[in-house]
Design an enzyme around this catalytic site. Structure first.
Site, mmCIF file in Angstrom:
data_model
loop_
_atom_site.group_PDB
_atom_site.id
_atom_site.type_symbol
_atom_site.label_atom_id
_atom_site.label_comp_id
_atom_site.label_asym_id
_atom_site.label_seq_id
_atom_site.Cartn_x
_atom_site.Cartn_y
_atom_site.Cartn_z
ATOM 1 N N LYS A 1 9.287 7.863 5.679
ATOM 2 C CA LYS A 1 9.179 8.588 6.946
ATOM 3 C C LYS A 1 10.231 9.695 7.027
ATOM 4 O O LYS A 1 9.964 10.787 7.539
ATOM 5 C CB LYS A 1 9.315 7.621 8.116
ATOM 6 C CG LYS A 1 8.132 6.674 8.278
ATOM 7 C CD LYS A 1 8.317 5.787 9.496
ATOM 8 C CE LYS A 1 7.099 4.934 9.754
ATOM 9 N NZ LYS A 1 6.848 3.945 8.695
ATOM 10 N N GLU B 1 13.920 8.720 16.946
ATOM 11 C CA GLU B 1 13.045 9.737 17.513
ATOM 12 C C GLU B 1 12.939 9.569 19.020
ATOM 13 O O GLU B 1 13.187 8.484 19.564
ATOM 14 C CB GLU B 1 11.637 9.635 16.903
ATOM 15 C CG GLU B 1 11.582 9.981 15.434
ATOM 16 C CD GLU B 1 10.188 9.841 14.865
ATOM 17 O OE1 GLU B 1 9.943 10.414 13.787
ATOM 18 O OE2 GLU B 1 9.340 9.155 15.483
ATOM 19 N N HIS C 1 0.839 -2.161 16.941
ATOM 20 C CA HIS C 1 0.801 -1.028 16.011
ATOM 21 C C HIS C 1 -0.329 -1.140 14.991
ATOM 22 O O HIS C 1 -0.349 -0.390 14.017
ATOM 23 C CB HIS C 1 2.153 -0.861 15.300
ATOM 24 C CG HIS C 1 3.308 -0.753 16.248
ATOM 25 N ND1 HIS C 1 3.580 0.386 16.972
ATOM 26 C CD2 HIS C 1 4.254 -1.661 16.613
ATOM 27 C CE1 HIS C 1 4.647 0.183 17.729
ATOM 28 N NE2 HIS C 1 5.073 -1.052 17.528
ATOM 29 N N ARG D 1 -4.012 7.718 1.062
ATOM 30 C CA ARG D 1 -5.129 6.888 0.594
ATOM 31 C C ARG D 1 -6.299 7.089 1.550
ATOM 32 O O ARG D 1 -6.204 7.818 2.535
ATOM 33 C CB ARG D 1 -4.729 5.411 0.603
ATOM 34 C CG ARG D 1 -4.194 4.981 1.974
ATOM 35 C CD ARG D 1 -3.941 3.500 2.059
ATOM 36 N NE ARG D 1 -3.152 3.125 3.227
ATOM 37 C CZ ARG D 1 -3.630 3.021 4.462
ATOM 38 N NH1 ARG D 1 -4.899 3.294 4.715
ATOM 39 N NH2 ARG D 1 -2.840 2.667 5.459
#
Length: 668
Positions: free
Chosen positions: A116, A200, A235, A291
């Protein structure tokens, strides 16, 4: 184009790839673990190779074994599917070293986008919008605290590596940061072997919008429009749709440009998905999945393209089949992930045999991607997905109605499923009204997972009529095999000497006993005395074995599946389980393990938190099991003393086995 490929995966994605390869005349090689020896993907492939034991770490994740299967079979390329080795740069490198084509992006793209932090450092100069945050390599706690102050609370602390919500914490005040950082580090280290973090700005009502992108080896790039994946639980995506509803055209255009820019920045080749958060008219890059996505069928439905075929053509060196101008979306599509899990038990995975499996009929607007058949088992070893249900129609409202109908037609018996939960989402006014965000399920949880109710009179009538028809079938079979087929002892009309000819049925509905009396009114006709009153009934079976019931002149259809003494009634999209009361069986159960705690599923013991003789309180954690990549805590149902502990950490346990025995205070 390749003449033979190996699919380094299992389940529905392996079956999905095989279908396209077969259409293109490409032979397929399956790989499987010992637990999957009879799996559908093994049966569908032209040839198959066993990789080893059930555990993925000893089979599907062993690179050398996959490469050995490639060499033994002569496969020229490997399609990795999703999960397992699909985003493993080392796997791609190993294939390349053995002159085997990886049907996916270059290793460098996998490495960069797999982090990330690294991906965000590459995206920023490429002009891809980022959530305000800190993605640096300096992980000093004091620096992280300063960055959090600069960004402004609330902030999201999350692991730089991995995903699935592990190593993630929402921090709403500076006083909470130190504890959140420590906890996120521990979880990230345990899950990914990397405790580096990023910080973040926390978005409180975002939508999750992602763009399907494709690149080839000739420098061409396109996007195939966006998908909205906001319906999530922990999530994990639940229902996806394409295109994203109520998205301004200007934003849609900018998302496409940003996604293509992201792909170009890492010289991407093949299928990829660039994920964004969208809130208040602004969008921000989250990550890129290198992918094919689980939800790729909704993109296929609105574009008319086969993305697996695109992958195969690009990997074999061909240019992209279409340019951006030639791609035109049409209509609307939804995908619902049908899982063997129990929403009433915090979505605990359900293990068992698919005793009855009847998906909706596939049409131009209904598609079912699955890797299982009736009679197959959902095991503890892998993801408990049963299928992906995909629907399409000309607009969102029509597609949503089609989804509701298809879910109502989906029948699964043998394991608990999330079908009723998916149906509740699809039917919820807020979902139809576009009140969508990643908080949707938490916000509407009470509506989506209501407390289980009792059987209705209609469901009780179905159970009774099915039982009566079964008795008639059994009596006819006995009569046919008898020396005297006309003997009155084969009668099922309930005749009694000096009494009304009737049948008494006692059902257990959860912990409630329900008594139903049936009076014979002639061949194929009965009066059923139900809790809500009497109904006049007739019944027969159709060619599929379904029940056709006439209740007070109203014709209705139901499916009733018998599992021992249990009857599973399915009608109008609802499912209910009743048990024909067997006092002898019940007495045996009551005399069994009075204070015992049993395993809710097969799994591995991770922790034992108590020992024999310990005093425990109600709700106290006693043992932790791991199954299907999830941890499940066994807690004390009441206060008492631990009389015995049957297993130790590392032990494998089977479904229903006694784990511990607790003696309550009165028995001491």
């Amino acid at each position: 184009m390749f003449s033979k490929i190996l699919i380094a995966n299992r389940g529905e994605i392996a079956c999905r790839v095989i279908k396209t390869a077969r259409r293109l005349g490409i032979k397929t090689v399956a790989v499987y673990s010992e637990a999957d020896a009879n799996a559908l993907h093994v049966k569908m492939a032209d040839e198959a190779y066993c990789l080893g034991p059930a555990a993925a770490a000893e089979s599907y994740l062993v690179i050398d074994k996959v490469i050995a299967a490639c060499k033994a079979s002569g496969a020229q390329a490997v399609h990795p599917g999703y999960g397992f080795l699909s985003e493993n740069a080392r796997f791609a490198e190993a294939l390349k070293a053995n002159n085997i084509v990886f049907i996916g992006p270059p290793e460098k793209a996998i490495e960069v986008m797999g982090s990330k932090s690294d991906s965000k450092r590459v995206m920023e100069p490429a002009g891809v919008p980022l959530v305000p945050g800190y993605h640096g390599q300096d992980q000093d706690d004091t620096l992280l605290a300063r960055e959090a102050d600069r960004i402004g609370y609330p902030v999201l602390v999350k692991a730089s590596a991995g995903g699935g919500g592990k190593g993630m914490r929402v921090v709403r005040a500076a006083s909470e940061l130190a504890v959140a950082i420590a906890g996120a580090r521990r979880e990230a280290k345990a899950a990914f072997g990397d405790d580096s973090l990023l910080i973040e700005k926390y978005l409180d009502h975002p939508r999750h919008v992602e763009m399907q992108v494709f690149g080839d080896t000739h420098g061409n790039y396109v996007h195939l429009f966006e998908r909205d994946c906001s319906l999530q639980r922990r999530h994990q995506k639940v229902i996806e749709e394409a295109p994203a509803p109520a998205l301004p055209d200007a934003v849609r255009h900018k998302l496409g440009e940003a996604a293509v820019a992201a792909a170009r920045a890492v010289d991407y080749v093949g299928a990829g998905t660039v994920e964004f958060l969208y809130q208040d008219g602004e969008f921000y890059f989250i990550e890129m999945n290198t992918r094919l996505q689980v939800e790729h069928p909704v993109t296929e439905m609105i574009t008319g393209q086969d993305l697996v075929e695109w992958q195969l053509r690009v990997a074999s060196g061909e240019p992209l089949p279409l340019t951006q101008d030639q791609l035109v979306p049409r209509g609307h599509a939804f995908e619902a992930r049908v899982y063997a899990e129990d929403p009433q038990k915090e979505f605990l995975p359900s293990i068992g045999t698919l005793s009855h499996l009847r998906p909706p009929v596939e049409t131009a607007g209904v598609r079912v991607d699955t890797g299982v058949l009736q009679g197959d088992a959902v095991s503890m070893h892998y993801d408990p997905m049963i299928a992906k249900l995909i629907v399409w129609d000309h607009d969102r409202d029509s597609a949503l109605r089609r989804l509701q109908t298809a879910l109502a037609d989906y029948q699964v018996v043998g394991v608990a499923t999330n079908i009723a939960f998916l149906s509740a989402v699809a039917a919820h006014p807020a979902f139809a009204g576009l009140e969508i965000s990643t908080k949707f399920i938490d916000t509407h949880r009470a509506d989506l997972i209501p407390e289980p109710g009792k059987a209705s009179d209609t469901q009780l009538a179905y159970a009774v009529l099915d039982s009566l028809l079964r008795r008639e079938d059994e009596a006819r079979a006995q009569a046919a095999a008898s020396a005297d087929p006309y003997s009155p002892w084969h009668s099922t009309d309930g005749w009694r000497l000096n009494d009304d000819n009737h049948h008494d049925f006692v059902f257990l509905d959860g912990d409630t006993e329900v008594r139903v009396v049936v009076h014979y009114r002639g061949p194929g006709r009965w009066q059923i005395d139900l809790p809500g009153g009497a109904v006049q009934a007739k019944a027969e079976r159709d060619s599929h074995g379904d029940l056709l019931a006439d209740l007070d002149g109203v014709r209705q259809r139901a499916t009733v599946v018998r599992l021992g003494q249990d009857l599973v009634i399915m009608a109008n999209g609802h499912q209910h389980r009743l048990t024909l009361d067997d006092p002898a069986a019940r007495a045996g159960q009551d005399a069994g393990h009075g204070g015992s705690l049993t395993a809710p599923m097969p799994g591995k013991v991770i922790q034992v938190l108590v020992k024999e003789g310990d005093t425990v309180s109600a709700g106290q954690a006693l043992m932790v099991l791991e199954a299907m990549k999830m941890e499940h805590t066994i807690t004390a149902p009441q206060a008492g003393t631990v009389a015995s502990v049957a297993f130790a950490p590392g032990d494998q346990v089977t479904d229903g086995v006694t784990l511990l025995v607790i003696e309550d205070g009165e028995s001491q």
